[in-house]
Design an enzyme around this catalytic site. Structure first.
Site, short mmCIF file in Angstrom:
data_model
loop_
_atom_site.label_atom_id
_atom_site.label_comp_id
_atom_site.label_asym_id
_atom_site.label_seq_id
_atom_site.Cartn_x
_atom_site.Cartn_y
_atom_site.Cartn_z
CB THR A 42 -24.68 99.54 91.27
OG1 THR A 42 -25.40 98.90 90.20
CG2 THR A 42 -23.25 99.82 90.84
NE ARG A 81 -33.38 101.43 98.65
CZ ARG A 81 -34.01 100.26 98.84
NH1 ARG A 81 -35.29 100.15 98.57
NH2 ARG A 81 -33.37 99.22 99.30
CG ASN A 82 -28.79 99.89 90.55
OD1 ASN A 82 -27.70 100.38 90.30
ND2 ASN A 82 -29.04 98.60 90.40
CB ALA A 83 -25.28 102.94 93.73
CG PHE A 84 -24.95 101.67 86.74
CD1 PHE A 84 -23.84 100.86 86.66
CD2 PHE A 84 -25.31 102.44 85.64
CE1 PHE A 84 -23.08 100.82 85.49
CE2 PHE A 84 -24.56 102.40 84.48
CZ PHE A 84 -23.44 101.58 84.40
#
Length: 165
Positions: A144, A39-42
């Site tokens: 993020t 789920r980290n948007a990086f």
């Protein structure tokens, strides 16, 4: 509590921009990959900004990032922390990465972007005083991390457009 050890920097000699996080989270440490939490948007936002598929294998994502002139690292090289939240980092356990040495070895880097406020605060407190005669443009971007849910992916991506030259 176990001492957590971060990752080495990812960079080419031609890097012009350094992106700094605080310390890898549990999912990243387990996978031995930067920003591995699903789920980290990086990687989604970096892929969109730099024009590559965020589902590429990790090594290919790193290659795309670095070939575009970006370096990736964390302010902390080690610390003690329960879980993944920056707020759980034990202040007395901080081991700061040798970022001044890294910047000396990468003289083309003239911009530093922080993935969230903890990275920025740690850098300004522990690294900035060690930089001698180095002109850097420093800017905090929204984290993020999935823990930073006050912004949508679109809002984060818009803010992160700042990294593009």
């Amino acid at each position: 509590m176990t001492r957590l050890q971060g990752f080495p920097p990812v960079a080419l000699d031609t890097a012009h921009t350094l992106i700094l996080g605080s310390m890898p989270g549990v999912a990243s440490l387990s996978a031995s990959e930067y920003y591995a939490h699903p789920r980290n948007a990086f990687w989604r936002l970096i892929g969109e900004l730099l024009g590559f598929d965020a589902s590429l294998p990790y090594e290919q994502r790193l290659a795309r990032l670095t070939s575009a002139g970006y370096a990736l690292w964390d302010v902390l090289g080690a610390c003690r922390r329960n879980g993944s939240l920056d707020t759980a980092i034990e202040a007395e356990s901080l081991e700061v990465n040798p970022i001044a040495d890294f910047l000396a070895e990468h003289p083309l880097i003239d911009r530093v972007f922080f993935n969230g406020s903890t990275a920025e605060n740690l850098f300004r407190r522990h690294v900035m005083p060690t930089l001698r005669n180095r002109e850097l443009t420093c800017r905090r971007l929204p984290s993020t991390s999935p823990a930073h849910a006050s912004l949508t992916l679109a809002q984060k991506t818009h803010a992160w457009r700042e990294i593009l030259r």
